[in-house]
Design a protein around this motif. Sequence first.
Motif, PDB file in Angstrom:
ATOM      1  N   SER A 139     -17.743 -41.201   1.777  1.00  0.00           N
ATOM      2  CA  SER A 139     -16.746 -40.837   2.785  1.00  0.00           C
ATOM      3  C   SER A 139     -15.381 -40.717   2.133  1.00  0.00           C
ATOM      4  O   SER A 139     -15.064 -41.479   1.215  1.00  0.00           O
ATOM      5  CB  SER A 139     -16.675 -41.903   3.877  1.00  0.00           C
ATOM      6  N   PHE A 140     -14.588 -39.764   2.639  1.00  0.00           N
ATOM      7  CA  PHE A 140     -13.270 -39.508   2.078  1.00  0.00           C
ATOM      8  C   PHE A 140     -12.262 -39.366   3.207  1.00  0.00           C
ATOM      9  O   PHE A 140     -12.545 -38.746   4.225  1.00  0.00           O
ATOM     10  CB  PHE A 140     -13.283 -38.234   1.234  1.00  0.00           C
ATOM     11  N   GLY A 141     -11.062 -39.941   2.991  1.00  0.00           N
ATOM     12  CA  GLY A 141      -9.989 -39.868   3.971  1.00  0.00           C
ATOM     13  C   GLY A 141      -8.707 -39.391   3.328  1.00  0.00           C
ATOM     14  O   GLY A 141      -8.695 -38.973   2.156  1.00  0.00           O
ATOM     15  N   PRO A 142      -7.595 -39.481   4.052  1.00  0.00           N
ATOM     16  CA  PRO A 142      -6.315 -38.962   3.569  1.00  0.00           C
ATOM     17  C   PRO A 142      -5.961 -39.465   2.167  1.00  0.00           C
ATOM     18  O   PRO A 142      -6.045 -40.656   1.879  1.00  0.00           O
ATOM     19  CB  PRO A 142      -5.317 -39.481   4.604  1.00  0.00           C
ATOM     20  N   GLY A 143      -5.621 -38.521   1.295  1.00  0.00           N
ATOM     21  CA  GLY A 143      -5.254 -38.831  -0.081  1.00  0.00           C
ATOM     22  C   GLY A 143      -6.419 -38.841  -1.050  1.00  0.00           C
ATOM     23  O   GLY A 143      -6.222 -38.771  -2.256  1.00  0.00           O
ATOM     24  N   ASP A 144      -7.647 -38.929  -0.541  1.00  0.00           N
ATOM     25  CA  ASP A 144      -8.827 -38.907  -1.415  1.00  0.00           C
ATOM     26  C   ASP A 144      -9.095 -37.491  -1.900  1.00  0.00           C
ATOM     27  O   ASP A 144      -8.762 -36.508  -1.225  1.00  0.00           O
ATOM     28  CB  ASP A 144     -10.070 -39.402  -0.678  1.00  0.00           C
ATOM     29  N   ALA A 145      -9.715 -37.409  -3.051  1.00  0.00           N
ATOM     30  CA  ALA A 145     -10.097 -36.111  -3.622  1.00  0.00           C
ATOM     31  C   ALA A 145     -11.523 -36.217  -4.132  1.00  0.00           C
ATOM     32  O   ALA A 145     -11.984 -37.300  -4.516  1.00  0.00           O
ATOM     33  CB  ALA A 145      -9.150 -35.718  -4.747  1.00  0.00           C
ATOM     34  N   PHE A 146     -12.231 -35.088  -4.124  1.00  0.00           N
ATOM     35  CA  PHE A 146     -13.599 -35.062  -4.622  1.00  0.00           C
ATOM     36  C   PHE A 146     -13.962 -33.650  -5.060  1.00  0.00           C
ATOM     37  O   PHE A 146     -13.246 -32.695  -4.752  1.00  0.00           O
ATOM     38  CB  PHE A 146     -14.598 -35.582  -3.573  1.00  0.00           C
ATOM     39  N   THR A 147     -15.063 -33.556  -5.777  1.00  0.00           N
ATOM     40  CA  THR A 147     -15.595 -32.255  -6.177  1.00  0.00           C
ATOM     41  C   THR A 147     -17.035 -32.129  -5.691  1.00  0.00           C
ATOM     42  O   THR A 147     -17.730 -33.130  -5.488  1.00  0.00           O
ATOM     43  CB  THR A 147     -15.567 -32.056  -7.709  1.00  0.00           C
ATOM     44  N   ILE A 148     -17.459 -30.893  -5.508  1.00  0.00           N
ATOM     45  CA  ILE A 148     -18.849 -30.563  -5.201  1.00  0.00           C
ATOM     46  C   ILE A 148     -19.268 -29.498  -6.205  1.00  0.00           C
ATOM     47  O   ILE A 148     -18.495 -28.576  -6.491  1.00  0.00           O
ATOM     48  CB  ILE A 148     -19.020 -30.003  -3.776  1.00  0.00           C
ATOM     49  N   GLU A 149     -20.478 -29.624  -6.722  1.00  0.00           N
ATOM     50  CA  GLU A 149     -20.982 -28.649  -7.690  1.00  0.00           C
ATOM     51  C   GLU A 149     -22.047 -27.760  -7.058  1.00  0.00           C
ATOM     52  O   GLU A 149     -22.680 -28.144  -6.068  1.00  0.00           O
ATOM     53  CB  GLU A 149     -21.564 -29.372  -8.899  1.00  0.00           C
ATOM     54  N   PRO A 150     -22.266 -26.585  -7.642  1.00  0.00           N
ATOM     55  CA  PRO A 150     -23.294 -25.679  -7.126  1.00  0.00           C
ATOM     56  C   PRO A 150     -24.643 -26.387  -7.065  1.00  0.00           C
ATOM     57  O   PRO A 150     -24.984 -27.175  -7.946  1.00  0.00           O
ATOM     58  CB  PRO A 150     -23.339 -24.547  -8.150  1.00  0.00           C
ATOM     59  N   GLY A 151     -25.373 -26.096  -6.000  1.00  0.00           N
ATOM     60  CA  GLY A 151     -26.705 -26.657  -5.838  1.00  0.00           C
ATOM     61  C   GLY A 151     -26.746 -27.948  -5.039  1.00  0.00           C
ATOM     62  O   GLY A 151     -27.822 -28.394  -4.651  1.00  0.00           O
ATOM     63  N   TRP A 152     -25.563 -28.561  -4.770  1.00  0.00           N
ATOM     64  CA  TRP A 152     -25.567 -29.792  -3.970  1.00  0.00           C
ATOM     65  C   TRP A 152     -26.227 -29.509  -2.637  1.00  0.00           C
ATOM     66  O   TRP A 152     -26.040 -28.455  -2.034  1.00  0.00           O
ATOM     67  CB  TRP A 152     -24.131 -30.288  -3.738  1.00  0.00           C
ATOM     68  N   SER A 153     -27.014 -30.471  -2.146  1.00  0.00           N
ATOM     69  CA  SER A 153     -27.621 -30.326  -0.827  1.00  0.00           C
ATOM     70  C   SER A 153     -27.503 -31.634  -0.069  1.00  0.00           C
ATOM     71  O   SER A 153     -27.509 -32.719  -0.664  1.00  0.00           O
ATOM     72  CB  SER A 153     -29.079 -29.879  -0.932  1.00  0.00           C
ATOM     73  N   GLY A 154     -27.372 -31.512   1.229  1.00  0.00           N
ATOM     74  CA  GLY A 154     -27.260 -32.677   2.085  1.00  0.00           C
ATOM     75  C   GLY A 154     -26.488 -32.368   3.347  1.00  0.00           C
ATOM     76  O   GLY A 154     -26.342 -31.210   3.734  1.00  0.00           O
ATOM     77  N   GLU A 155     -25.978 -33.438   3.978  1.00  0.00           N
ATOM     78  CA  GLU A 155     -25.211 -33.285   5.212  1.00  0.00           C
ATOM     79  C   GLU A 155     -23.725 -33.338   4.898  1.00  0.00           C
ATOM     80  O   GLU A 155     -23.256 -34.231   4.191  1.00  0.00           O
ATOM     81  CB  GLU A 155     -25.537 -34.401   6.203  1.00  0.00           C
ATOM     82  N   TYR A 156     -22.970 -32.370   5.427  1.00  0.00           N
ATOM     83  CA  TYR A 156     -21.510 -32.326   5.358  1.00  0.00           C
ATOM     84  C   TYR A 156     -21.050 -32.590   6.781  1.00  0.00           C
ATOM     85  O   TYR A 156     -21.313 -31.789   7.683  1.00  0.00           O
ATOM     86  CB  TYR A 156     -21.059 -30.952   4.873  1.00  0.00           C
ATOM     87  N   ARG A 157     -20.401 -33.746   6.993  1.00  0.00           N
ATOM     88  CA  ARG A 157     -20.020 -34.142   8.347  1.00  0.00           C
ATOM     89  C   ARG A 157     -18.521 -34.416   8.420  1.00  0.00           C
ATOM     90  O   ARG A 157     -17.992 -35.242   7.677  1.00  0.00           O
ATOM     91  CB  ARG A 157     -20.791 -35.390   8.768  1.00  0.00           C
TER      92      ARG A 157
END
Length: 125
Positions: free
Chosen positions: A90-108
Amino acid sequence: MNSKIRPLPTSDIAGPSMTASSYVTPEALRTGDPHECELSHLVSADGRFVVGIWSAEPYSEHVDSYGGYEYTRVIEGRVTLTDTDGVIRSFGPGDAFTIEPGWSGEYRVDERLMKQFVYYESDDA
């Protein structure tokens, strides 16, 4: 003058300049109605590289295979990504993340989300 350098807004980034978008497909949508909006700051000539701001209301979607590389910094709200192997992040204000090609799952989107993003559509997915 056609400058190759443009400052990006750092406050009041949401507003009338944002337009409706539709990254979430009907097939992927599981719950909610995202009411997506975006503001693109930079788009490559081929449309594969985008820098911008995106917002959405709470919803969830299933992603079979993410189509590119993305860097995200959450400005407001909360988002939860659950990998198909069950890892929850989980990510909130100020957090950063990356996603790479091929990732699978739930984006909520748990709370109205606004994020800055850099996305590159890849042939790697």
